[in-house]
Motif scaffolding. Sequence first.
Motif, PDB file in Angstrom:
ATOM      1  N   HIS A 261       0.832  -1.199   0.000  1.00 17.05           N
ATOM      2  CA  HIS A 261       0.000   0.000   0.000  1.00 17.05           C
ATOM      3  C   HIS A 261       0.865   1.247   0.000  1.00 17.05           C
ATOM      4  CE1 HIS A 261      -2.677  -3.166   1.663  1.00 17.05           C
ATOM      5  NE2 HIS A 261      -3.456  -2.644   0.733  1.00 17.05           N
ATOM      6  N   GLY A 280      -0.039   4.799  -4.193  1.00 20.74           N
ATOM      7  CA  GLY A 280      -0.882   5.061  -5.362  1.00 20.74           C
ATOM      8  C   GLY A 280      -0.090   5.859  -6.370  1.00 20.74           C
ATOM      9  N   ASN A 281      -0.661   7.008  -6.797  1.00 15.97           N
ATOM     10  CA  ASN A 281       0.090   7.852  -7.744  1.00 15.97           C
ATOM     11  C   ASN A 281       0.834   8.977  -7.045  1.00 15.97           C
ATOM     12  OD1 ASN A 281      -0.800   6.426  -9.967  1.00 15.97           O
ATOM     13  ND2 ASN A 281      -2.754   7.541  -9.961  1.00 15.97           N
TER      14      ASN A 281
END
Length: 318
Positions: A261, A280-281
């Motif tokens: 994560h 994520g990004n």
Amino acid sequence: MESTRNEEISSFFDSAPPLKNRDNIKHKLNEFIRLNSSPNGGDEEKARRIVCVTSGGTTVPLEQRCVRYIDNFSSGHRGAASTEYLLKAGYAVIFLYRRGTFQPFCRSLPDDPFLECFESIDPKNIQVRQQHSEAVKLAIRDHHTAVAGGLLLKLPFTTIFEYLQMLQMTALSLSSLGPHAMFYLAAAVSDFYVPWKSMAEHKIQSGSGHLDIRLVQVPKLLSVLRKEWAPMAFCISFKLETDSRILQEKAEMALRKYGMHVVVANELLTRKEEVFVVTGNLKITVHRDKTQVDSDVENPLIELLVNRHSVYMKESDT
Ligand code: PMT
């Protein structure tokens, strides 16, 4: 590909010397998780979050009756400091640490606390030196509150065999918590090892020229942790490099490849000043607050990660 990976994993665990105190560790883990996961009469919403912090480096023994070993760099400072902030944030912490490395609440003590913090005033009495008395008092108080209060469970390891077996046990036990569980994998884990069965039993003798030892790759267990051992847990791994040019790229790769994560990337020389959080990004740089003398990078880092974990838990509920 998948079957080779499974073979590597089974071969690692099958050949590892069994943990000496396996039943005792299992009992402690289960008790700790039971106490912390149902503090409010089983109300799952209010159950305490539990995090497993790994800290320090694993060793690779070269002999079964080990005299020599290969070590991995890590003082354990990151894991110890992070544990303090996670406790402050309300987590119960399973601190899986390398014997002899930094411990939570002891960072402000001198290098050799036993000899430097105390003085002998007469043959019968020993007292804490004035200059360390505040730090000693706080360390004892905070450590006692966490351990006696059932919020901190400390489990030591030395070898890669102990570490991975203990990580597996912890993950399997924590899986029942779903998204309430977090893994904060700051330990520096060996990449190569000598399988127990092909390891010399006695001290390797010198005098016959060069030494050939065949090291086998340690299976990367991050994706197994994510997919099989504790699939709902929030997982944070670390990426350490000495070359800043490849750090970000490697961290992004780890995020994708192992399904983490969050990946926290750090460079050896600047690791106490800044880290890069990839999730994520997003790529976020976290700095130590240089305007404060005693500040550290773990404080803002844990604040950020606790928030990400909260978001993850909310998303997992819907
Ligand atoms: O302890 P300090 O002195 O304060 O330093 C902190 C630290 C630099 C050790 C820490 O911030 C850090 O970066 N830890 C991870 C170091 C490391 O081993 O990086 P790696 O790139 O080799 O491994 C990446 C991740 O995979 C790590 O989360 C590691 O736990 C995991 N791993 C690695 C090898 C392996 N066989 N299995 C794994 O699960």
